[in-house]
Motif scaffolding. Structure first.
Motif, short mmCIF file in Angstrom:
data_model
loop_
_atom_site.label_atom_id
_atom_site.label_comp_id
_atom_site.label_asym_id
_atom_site.label_seq_id
_atom_site.Cartn_x
_atom_site.Cartn_y
_atom_site.Cartn_z
N ALA A 131 6.73 10.43 -43.10
CA ALA A 131 6.88 9.09 -42.55
C ALA A 131 5.60 8.68 -41.83
O ALA A 131 5.63 8.09 -40.76
CB ALA A 131 8.08 9.05 -41.61
N ALA A 132 4.47 9.03 -42.42
CA ALA A 132 3.19 8.79 -41.74
C ALA A 132 2.31 7.78 -42.48
O ALA A 132 1.14 7.61 -42.14
CB ALA A 132 2.43 10.10 -41.54
N GLY A 133 2.85 7.12 -43.49
CA GLY A 133 2.05 6.16 -44.25
C GLY A 133 1.90 4.85 -43.50
O GLY A 133 2.56 4.62 -42.48
N SER A 134 1.04 3.98 -44.03
CA SER A 134 0.85 2.71 -43.32
C SER A 134 1.47 1.52 -44.04
O SER A 134 1.45 0.41 -43.53
CB SER A 134 -0.63 2.47 -43.05
OG SER A 134 -1.39 2.92 -44.12
N GLY A 135 2.03 1.74 -45.24
CA GLY A 135 2.75 0.67 -45.92
C GLY A 135 1.90 -0.55 -46.24
O GLY A 135 2.35 -1.68 -46.09
N THR A 136 0.69 -0.29 -46.73
CA THR A 136 -0.26 -1.38 -47.01
C THR A 136 0.30 -2.42 -47.97
O THR A 136 0.13 -3.62 -47.76
CB THR A 136 -1.54 -0.80 -47.65
OG1 THR A 136 -1.72 0.52 -47.17
CG2 THR A 136 -2.75 -1.64 -47.35
N ARG A 137 0.99 -1.95 -49.00
CA ARG A 137 1.46 -2.89 -50.02
C ARG A 137 2.58 -3.79 -49.51
O ARG A 137 2.93 -4.77 -50.12
CB ARG A 137 1.91 -2.12 -51.27
CG ARG A 137 0.74 -1.59 -52.07
CD ARG A 137 1.18 -0.59 -53.11
NE ARG A 137 1.52 0.71 -52.52
CZ ARG A 137 1.84 1.79 -53.22
NH1 ARG A 137 1.88 1.72 -54.54
NH2 ARG A 137 2.11 2.92 -52.63
N GLY A 160 0.72 12.95 -38.99
CA GLY A 160 0.28 12.91 -40.38
C GLY A 160 -1.23 12.79 -40.50
O GLY A 160 -1.95 12.87 -39.50
N GLY A 161 -1.67 12.60 -41.72
CA GLY A 161 -3.12 12.50 -41.98
C GLY A 161 -3.42 11.23 -42.75
O GLY A 161 -2.57 10.36 -42.94
N LYS A 162 -4.65 11.16 -43.24
CA LYS A 162 -5.14 9.95 -43.89
C LYS A 162 -4.40 9.68 -45.20
O LYS A 162 -3.85 8.60 -45.40
CB LYS A 162 -6.64 10.13 -44.15
CG LYS A 162 -7.37 8.88 -44.50
CD LYS A 162 -8.86 8.99 -44.12
CE LYS A 162 -9.63 7.77 -44.57
NZ LYS A 162 -10.26 7.95 -45.89
N ARG A 163 -4.39 10.69 -46.06
CA ARG A 163 -3.71 10.54 -47.36
C ARG A 163 -2.35 11.24 -47.29
O ARG A 163 -2.14 12.10 -46.44
CB ARG A 163 -4.53 11.19 -48.48
CG ARG A 163 -5.92 10.63 -48.65
CD ARG A 163 -6.75 11.58 -49.51
NE ARG A 163 -6.86 12.90 -48.87
CZ ARG A 163 -7.36 13.98 -49.48
NH1 ARG A 163 -7.77 13.91 -50.73
NH2 ARG A 163 -7.45 15.13 -48.83
N ARG A 164 -1.49 10.90 -48.25
CA ARG A 164 -0.18 11.54 -48.30
C ARG A 164 -0.34 13.06 -48.31
O ARG A 164 0.35 13.78 -47.59
CB ARG A 164 0.58 11.06 -49.54
CG ARG A 164 1.99 11.63 -49.66
CD ARG A 164 2.63 11.23 -50.98
NE ARG A 164 4.00 11.70 -51.11
CZ ARG A 164 4.34 12.94 -51.43
NH1 ARG A 164 3.41 13.85 -51.67
NH2 ARG A 164 5.62 13.28 -51.53
N GLN A 165 -1.27 13.55 -49.12
CA GLN A 165 -1.42 15.00 -49.23
C GLN A 165 -1.86 15.64 -47.91
O GLN A 165 -1.53 16.79 -47.64
CB GLN A 165 -2.37 15.37 -50.39
CG GLN A 165 -3.82 15.00 -50.19
CD GLN A 165 -4.59 15.04 -51.52
OE1 GLN A 165 -4.38 14.24 -52.43
NE2 GLN A 165 -5.48 16.01 -51.63
N ASP A 166 -2.58 14.88 -47.08
CA ASP A 166 -2.97 15.40 -45.76
C ASP A 166 -1.73 15.50 -44.87
O ASP A 166 -1.58 16.47 -44.12
CB ASP A 166 -4.01 14.48 -45.11
CG ASP A 166 -5.25 14.32 -45.98
OD1 ASP A 166 -5.71 15.34 -46.54
OD2 ASP A 166 -5.75 13.18 -46.12
#
Ligand code: CTP
Ligand code: MG
Length: 245
Positions: free
Chosen positions: A9-15, A86-92
């Motif tokens: 749950a660490a994404g930024s939801g840009t889209r 979380g990190g920058k990318r999902r994989q991070d």
């Protein structure tokens, strides 16, 4: 070995940023609770699950952890849990989540909080395939569109064989040490991927004995879509009973 889940749950939801006025989709309300809470409850209800690692945006970690603690008080999940940044990318973000797993954890589910509707039956299929020896398991759906591969000028290169394609979802299940090795390799060799299974696939190509069970697909679910674009927000509205005409 214990099975734990890492809930991303660490994404930024840009889209979705414009449609949500910048609010991150994983915290939008769904039935009165933050979106990610739905998956947390579904996962926690599975008897096989022994713990949960929540991955939140670093800048909001304390706030989100406090919010989570409140929800836990209202509806105890009955499991040990941790929240990590979380990190920058999902994989991070996944890598950070994996670091928080306890020693006893031997299998791990990695789930996108942006897929709130995964059913217990789907998760059980993933767990069963792991039990049967797969190194990685992904839920997948047959593809209904014809898919073409293009170059950077949109020139069509080829049309892929649809019958052999699957659109994959989460939760993806893994042997913990295989997934950790895959993430180490990804860091070393700068692999840039959009799901965890593709790391394990690459690892298996390089070093077949490193992922002896391979990656398998189990049936996914239409309902288990990822909230990604503004049109998907429709799915978060309370379902109104249909009016008779
Ligand atoms: N995710 C994460 N850390 C990141 C990027 C994504 O934990 N650095 C999580 C998201 O919160 C989401 C899941 O990975 O639950 C799937 O990612 P995606 O749907 O791409 O979400 P976002 O990256 O937030 O959205 P967008 O790509 O539109 O910015
Ligand atoms: Mg993203």
């Amino acid at each position: 070995p214990e099975t734990w889940a890492v809930l991303l749950a660490a994404g930024s939801g840009t889209r979705l940023a414009e449609a949500t006025e910048g609010r991150r989709k994983q915290f939008l309300p769904l039935d009165g609770a933050p979106l990610y809470w739905r998956s947390a409850r579904t996962l926690a209800a599975l008897p096989a699950l022994r713990g949960l690692v929540f991955v939140f945006p670093e800048s909001e970690l304390e706030q989100r952890e406090a919010e989570l603690r409140e929800w836990m008080q209202r509806v105890p999940l009955g499991l040990p849990w941790q929240a990590v940044p979380g990190g920058k990318r999902r994989q991070d973000s996944v890598r950070h989540g994996l670091r928080a797993l306890p020693r006893e954890c031997g299998r791990v589910l990695v789930h996108d909080a942006a897929r709130p509707f995964a059913s217990p039956a789907l998760i059980l299929r993933v767990l069963n395939a792991l039990e049967q020896g797969a190194s990685g398991v992904v839920p997948g759906l047959a593809v209904t569109d014809t898919i073409k591969s293009v170059d950077c000028a949109e020139q069509v290169l080829t049309t892929l064989d649809r019958a052999a394609l699957r659109a994959v979802q989460t939760p993806q299940g893994f042997d913990r040490s295989v997934l950790e090795t895959a993430h180490e390799q990804a860091l070393t060799h700068e692999w840039d991927v959009t799901d965890d299974a593709s790391m394990v696939e690459r690892l298996a190509e390089q070093t077949p004995h490193a992922a002896p069970g391979g990656v398998v697909v189990v049936p996914g679910e239409e309902i288990n879509m990822k909230i990604t674009t503004p049109a998907d927000l429709e799915r978060l509205r309370p379902q109104q009973p249909r009016q008779a005409v």
